[in-house]
Design an enzyme around this catalytic site. Structure first.
Site, PDB file in Angstrom:
ATOM      1  N   VAL A 187      23.175 -16.080 -64.253  1.00  0.00           N
ATOM      2  CA  VAL A 187      22.985 -17.256 -63.403  1.00  0.00           C
ATOM      3  C   VAL A 187      22.158 -16.785 -62.211  1.00  0.00           C
ATOM      4  O   VAL A 187      22.489 -15.771 -61.584  1.00  0.00           O
ATOM      5  CB  VAL A 187      24.321 -17.850 -62.930  1.00  0.00           C
ATOM      6  CG1 VAL A 187      24.081 -18.997 -61.955  1.00  0.00           C
ATOM      7  CG2 VAL A 187      25.144 -18.332 -64.122  1.00  0.00           C
TER       8      VAL A 187
ATOM      9  N   GLU B 256      19.091 -22.676 -70.137  1.00  0.00           N
ATOM     10  CA  GLU B 256      17.950 -22.215 -70.927  1.00  0.00           C
ATOM     11  C   GLU B 256      18.435 -21.144 -71.895  1.00  0.00           C
ATOM     12  O   GLU B 256      19.029 -20.145 -71.477  1.00  0.00           O
ATOM     13  CB  GLU B 256      16.851 -21.638 -70.043  1.00  0.00           C
ATOM     14  CG  GLU B 256      15.641 -21.167 -70.864  1.00  0.00           C
ATOM     15  CD  GLU B 256      14.593 -20.451 -70.034  1.00  0.00           C
ATOM     16  OE1 GLU B 256      13.451 -20.911 -70.001  1.00  0.00           O
ATOM     17  OE2 GLU B 256      14.934 -19.423 -69.417  1.00  0.00           O
TER      18      GLU B 256
ATOM     19  N   ALA C 230      11.575 -23.546 -52.565  1.00  0.00           N
ATOM     20  CA  ALA C 230      10.505 -23.514 -51.566  1.00  0.00           C
ATOM     21  C   ALA C 230       9.130 -23.450 -52.227  1.00  0.00           C
ATOM     22  O   ALA C 230       8.193 -24.147 -51.808  1.00  0.00           O
ATOM     23  CB  ALA C 230      10.702 -22.319 -50.640  1.00  0.00           C
TER      24      ALA C 230
ATOM     25  N   LYS D   4       2.087 -16.832 -76.033  1.00  0.00           N
ATOM     26  CA  LYS D   4       1.322 -16.910 -74.793  1.00  0.00           C
ATOM     27  C   LYS D   4       0.097 -15.997 -74.898  1.00  0.00           C
ATOM     28  O   LYS D   4       0.082 -15.067 -75.718  1.00  0.00           O
ATOM     29  CB  LYS D   4       2.202 -16.493 -73.608  1.00  0.00           C
ATOM     30  CG  LYS D   4       3.312 -17.488 -73.277  1.00  0.00           C
ATOM     31  CD  LYS D   4       4.047 -17.083 -72.012  1.00  0.00           C
ATOM     32  CE  LYS D   4       5.110 -18.099 -71.640  1.00  0.00           C
ATOM     33  NZ  LYS D   4       5.829 -17.744 -70.383  1.00  0.00           N
TER      34      LYS D   4
END
Length: 252
Positions: free
Chosen positions: A58, A153, A69, A126
């Site tokens: 976590v 996830e 932010a 990717k």
């Protein structure tokens, strides 16, 4: 901080944040329980375990607020839930690529899991060579005040893919994202080698064990006593005996 109102707000926020973190840890625990049951089931029924390793985490409060932010997310718990999907994470490492999809399908078919998104970086890697399967799911966490849906996830990858991703992650942070070109090329080559290794190991496994790893037949029947089995078969063949009936009394 001498302002009583600000102190009270700070205490309230701290309490809510603790609860927020606790909810995500409980969600991770729920997923880990499901994975543990799957491992036991595969071992018991199929004598085969597609799951090699399981890790979880976590995100820390500092990491969460840093992401808030960076993304300019409104600092409310509702907005954080809506915009950050990887606060709670579970990583499952499998032996072979086909096991990845087997585990994914088994997990996501469970009625209490809601699939939000699946990103298949195995079929569509990717550009840097990264391969993994990512599933964003929601799972209910049952608390004293009622159920709360928490996003988790789930990353599923092979051992070779996990080794590559771990190394790439360390290199990326070592150079703070500005990885030298020769290392980028070597990582891409390493990704191709990892893929070749996965394919070769899968071929070897299939040659040794065949395609049917899902057979429910067990060579040792998990220690099932043959005498008990024979007794059950005899009972089944003989049927349940009827209750004896009284013969009519002779009349004098």
């Amino acid at each position: 901080m001498n302002n009583p109102e600000l102190q009270n707000m700070a205490r309230t926020f701290h309490h809510q944040f603790q609860r927020f973190m606790m909810e995500h840890q409980f969600a991770v625990d729920e997923i880990l329980t499901k994975v543990s049951i799957l491992r036991e089931e595969f071992l018991y029924l199929h004598k085969y375990n597609p799951i090699e390793h399981v890790t979880s985490r976590v995100k820390s409060p500092e990491s969460i607020m840093r992401k808030v932010a960076q993304r300019r997310i409104t600092p409310t718990f509702e907005a954080i839930r809506e915009n950050i999907s990887d606060i709670a994470g579970v990583r499952i490492t499998c032996s072979f690529v086909k096991d990845i999809y087997k585990v994914l399908n088994t997990l996501t078919s469970q009625s209490d899991l809601e699939v939000i998104q699946i990103k298949d970086y195995i079929k569509n890697p990717k550009p840097n060579g990264y391969k993994s399967l990512h599933a964003i799911v929601k799972i209910p966490v049952f608390l004293s005040e009622g159920p709360v849906d928490i996003t988790v996830e789930i990353q599923i990858r092979t051992i070779a893919q996990d080794f590559w991703a771990t190394l790439e992650h360390k290199i990326f942070y070592k150079y703070e994202g500005a990885v030298p070109e020769h290392l980028v090329e070597e990582l891409a080559e390493a990704a191709r080698v990892a893929e070749s290794l996965d394919m070769k190991m899968q071929r070897l496994h299939t040659e040794v064990h065949g395609h049917d790893v899902n057979s429910t037949e067990s060579e040792d029947d998990r220690g099932f006593d043959d005498s008990v089995l024979q007794e059950l078969l005899m009972i089944a063949q003989q049927g349940i005996p009827e209750e004896p009936t009284e013969s009519p009394r002779k009349q004098n």
